[in-house]
Design an enzyme around this catalytic site. Structure first.
Site, mmCIF file in Angstrom:
data_model
loop_
_atom_site.group_PDB
_atom_site.id
_atom_site.type_symbol
_atom_site.label_atom_id
_atom_site.label_comp_id
_atom_site.label_asym_id
_atom_site.label_seq_id
_atom_site.Cartn_x
_atom_site.Cartn_y
_atom_site.Cartn_z
ATOM 1 N N GLY A 67 33.712 41.833 31.937
ATOM 2 C CA GLY A 67 34.233 40.714 31.168
ATOM 3 C C GLY A 67 35.365 40.518 31.797
ATOM 4 O O GLY A 67 36.333 41.083 32.398
ATOM 5 N N LYS A 123 44.583 33.103 34.367
ATOM 6 C CA LYS A 123 44.379 34.478 34.780
ATOM 7 C C LYS A 123 45.660 34.999 34.290
ATOM 8 O O LYS A 123 46.642 34.846 35.215
ATOM 9 C CB LYS A 123 43.756 34.773 36.176
ATOM 10 N N ASP A 132 46.387 45.447 29.938
ATOM 11 C CA ASP A 132 47.108 44.305 28.979
ATOM 12 C C ASP A 132 46.910 43.168 29.251
ATOM 13 O O ASP A 132 47.347 42.438 28.485
ATOM 14 C CB ASP A 132 48.606 44.931 29.110
ATOM 15 N N ARG A 136 42.864 28.564 37.544
ATOM 16 C CA ARG A 136 41.834 28.590 38.343
ATOM 17 C C ARG A 136 40.800 27.413 37.884
ATOM 18 O O ARG A 136 40.588 27.455 36.658
ATOM 19 C CB ARG A 136 41.116 29.909 38.378
ATOM 20 N N ASP A 159 30.072 41.641 40.090
ATOM 21 C CA ASP A 159 30.741 40.782 39.004
ATOM 22 C C ASP A 159 31.796 40.016 39.772
ATOM 23 O O ASP A 159 32.426 39.145 39.206
ATOM 24 C CB ASP A 159 31.700 41.606 37.923
ATOM 25 N N ASN A 160 31.929 40.087 41.059
ATOM 26 C CA ASN A 160 32.857 39.070 41.833
ATOM 27 C C ASN A 160 31.909 38.295 42.931
ATOM 28 O O ASN A 160 32.533 37.634 43.901
ATOM 29 C CB ASN A 160 33.786 39.920 42.788
ATOM 30 N N ASP A 176 37.391 35.527 42.796
ATOM 31 C CA ASP A 176 38.241 36.636 42.650
ATOM 32 C C ASP A 176 38.972 37.089 43.685
ATOM 33 O O ASP A 176 38.202 37.806 44.654
ATOM 34 C CB ASP A 176 37.521 37.788 41.680
#
EC number: 2.7.7.108
Length: 680
Positions: A134, A168, A180, A238, A329-330, A339
């Site tokens: 995620g 991002k 974080d 983005r 996931d990319n 990404d």
């Protein structure tokens, strides 16, 4: 009485007019970002996590979770991309002058109509299913309607007429895991510049509209050596039609047979179907309209994703771009470069080029990218079962390699200036070029750019053929590596004692060897050792003679192939002019080499953002020499003042510090200090 009525009516008109002017004044004084028109369709069409519970958690039965970005302290712009902001109908100068601009475009202040959320997805990372991942640092702000005057070409790429915008580095989300949710200046600048660099090269990509930094700080162990330091929190804006990826469909995956992990929404098949319908209806409307049968529709969709992916990776290969982390996931469901973490553009050509130093097995090396993208498509197909039956998916996957080869060879013919004919021998000529580049350590981008200076042979040349080959060879020898550079490039990356142990283990305990290493990795190390030994016994003169021989042999074949282009009776001068034009439009003058990005990062960390802005301008027109922008405007020095490069997304730069850096043009082969830059 009548006069009084008319007077009252006149006062009413004046009052209304005055009020209208006041409203207009209020409207014109509003931030340009407050006038953006949002239509957040994804949050309407896809299920939202009902929980608002803070902290990291598994999110079941939902595609998005509402979040609140964490404000930055004293945000300020590092740079903005005018062409990208224009997608939203924004003027770059107006945004830069807007006192609220850095706040809005860092998520520190929420724009009217924005609905911040984080997207839930899973992924296979380095071949293993990782479970829930995620948006751990990214935050969906919403979808902005494209201005009415948006060009038809852009809307062809984005049929929804809406641009999803996200920030991002805006803080914690339910998917932040142990991190974080923050990004630092160096990784943000690299992502910002590379997004726009890839777009400038004509390669499909998500875009970057701005990078904002701040006085907020986070602790990062730059070199992972136990000496952390505070770094400035920064945020990238983005933009894309959508950031849905292959891994978005893996949230429904059953328990993985190797890792035991399963998707957080396993069993919610109705949501997978809902998301598939949303993606096809929104982003592939022609497929939706042309197929009434759902299986046929879904197969056509998967075929189009396969085609776009094959075309994308062919374009990467042709400009020497290496993604670095091609996890599922990319991978964009729209065929976009998605990404930018440990990316790299090749300098010296090496098919085994690895831009991510933590990729010790070479899974995501340059030459592995086409096969890895097919592997990722197979994982997407598995995630779509039963909406996409496995037998239909297999038929489509069998089309991938021929599609990739066609795209790649078509692009490479343009790079070589082979425009009039398609000969069966072209593939052999290209393979031999790559082998010659590898043997001689030639610079990838500059070698291709130089080829346009090799002219088509003419009948008048005759006995001057040898002179033409000699001149062309001298031209390409300028791009070859020195003996010391080749020695450095071929040193094994594995400790000799470790390599000896693995070789012994491969013989005595093959099962244990397979658990901790693989034959391909060991073979690569042995090949390096063999090449290094050969180089240690070579003199500078012998190397130069061998490089000259290799290039002369290939150039002779290349000129013979160019002669075939003229056989149809075309005007040689016109053909040569067209050839040079096409080649220079397909072989970039400049790419975002690591040393260029590093230079911009160090300038920004020293408070000078002008080099980021200068590099951005150069990268907007990478096929052209821009007067006055041939060289950097800032150069760092070695020593303690140099910043290291590494964080959780993984950049590291470490310069020797022995001497002042040399100011080299953007189209140069990398300077010696660039060899120390490591991205991981």
């Amino acid at each position: 009485m009548r006069f009084r009525t008319q007077l009252l009516a006149l006062f009413a008109v004046i009052s209304l007019s005055h009020a209208g002017m006041e409203d207009m004044g209020v409207n014109t004084s509003r931030s340009c970002l407050e006038r953006l028109e949002f239509d957040n369709v994804a949050l309407k069409k896809l299920p939202l996590d009902p929980s608002t519970e803070p902290g990291i958690r598994q999110v079941r039965g939902a595609c998005f979770s509402r979040v609140q970005p964490t404000p930055l302290k004293n945000p300020e712009f590092v740079a903005v991309s005018g062409p990208t902001l224009a997608l939203l109908g924004l003027d770059a100068d107006e945004v830069l002058k807007d006192p609220l601009g850095p706040e809005y475009l860092s998520g520190s202040k929420v724009m009217p109509g924005s609905e911040p959320a984080a997207h839930c997805y899973c992924g296979h990372q380095f071949g293993q299913f990782a479970g829930q991942l995620g948006d751990g640092a990214a935050c969906y702000l919403g979808e902005v309607k494209a201005p009415v005057h948006q060009s038809p070409e852009l809307l062809l790429e984005n049929p929804t007429g809406r641009w999803e915008i996200q920030v991002k580095g805006a803080g914690l989300t339910p998917y932040s895991r142990q991190a974080d949710g923050r990004k630092v200046l160096r990784s943000s600048i690299r992502e910002f510049l590379c997004s726009e660099a890839v777009f400038g090269l004509g390669v499909p990509t998500t875009r970057a509209g701005s990078v904002v930094t701040s006085d907020s700080r986070v602790m990062r162990d730059v070199f992972y050596d136990g000496n952390p330091r505070m770094e400035r929190c920064s945020v990238v804006l983005r933009i894309a039609p959508s950031f849905i990826r292959f891994g978005s469909f893996e949230i429904f995956k059953r328990a993985d047979e190797f890792t035991g992990r399963q998707g957080p929404s396993y069993g919610h098949d109705e949501i997978r179907t809902q998301m598939l319908d949303y993606v096809i209806e929104s982003f592939y409307p022609e497929i939706h309209q042309n197929h009434s049968d759902r299986i046929e529709r879904n197969t056509a969709f998967f075929r189009e994703v396969t085609l776009r992916t094959a075309r994308l990776v062919a374009q990467w290969q042709c400009v020497g771009f290496c993604h670095g982390v091609l996890n599922t996931d990319n991978m964009s469901i729209l065929g976009l470069t998605l990404d930018y973490g440990p990316f790299g553009f090749m300098d010296r050509f090496d098919p085994d080029f690895i831009c991510n130093a933590s990729d010790t097995s070479g899974r995501y090396s340059y030459q592995a990218q086409p096969a890895i993208c097919r592997w990722n498509l197979a994982r997407l197909a598995e995630a779509l079962v039963p909406d996409l039956p496995p037998d239909r998916a297999k038929q489509v996957l069998d089309e991938y390699l021929p599609l990739y080869n066609d795209f790649y060879l078509s692009n490479m013919r343009k790079k070589l200036g082979l425009l009039k004919k398609e000969e069966p021998e072209d593939e052999i000529l290209l393979t031999e070029l790559m082998q010659t580049m590898h043997n001689t350590g030639a610079d990838f981008s500059n070698t291709f750019r130089s080829l346009s200076q090799i002219s088509c042979p003419t009948q008048q040349e005759g006995e001057d053929e040898s002179e033409a080959i000699k001149q062309a060879t001298e031209l390409l020898l300028q791009q070859c590596a020195s003996l010391e550079e080749l020695k450095a490039a071929n040193r094994p990356t594995m400790d000799p004692r470790e390599l000896a142990m693995l070789l012994s283990m491969a013989q005595s305990n093959p099962a244990l060897f397979q658990m901790i290493s693989d034959r391909k990795t060991v073979a690569r190390q042995l090949e390096r050792l063999s090449r290094l030994k050969e180089l240690m016994d070579t003199t500078v003169e012998q190397l130069r003679a061998k490089q000259t021989e290799d290039w002369s042999r290939w150039i002779k074949k290349y000129r013979q192939r160019l002669a075939c282009e003229c056989e149809s009776g075309l005007d040689v001068k016109e053909l040569q002019e067209e050839r040079v034009r096409v080649m220079n439009n397909n072989n970039p003058y400049v790419v975002l080499r690591n040393y260029i990005a590093q230079n911009a990062v160090e300038a920004a960390e020293n408070g000078d953002f002008s080099e980021v802005q200068r590099v951005l301008k150069v990268l907007e027109k990478p096929f052209s020499v821009q007067e006055g922008l041939e060289k950097p405007g800032w150069v760092g020095r070695g020593g303690a003042a140099d910043s290291g490069e590494r964080d959780e997304t993984g950049e590291q730069g470490n310069t020797s510090g022995a001497e002042a850096r040399v100011l080299v043009p953007y189209d140069s082969k990398p300077p010696m200090w660039a060899n120390e830059i490591c991205v991981t």
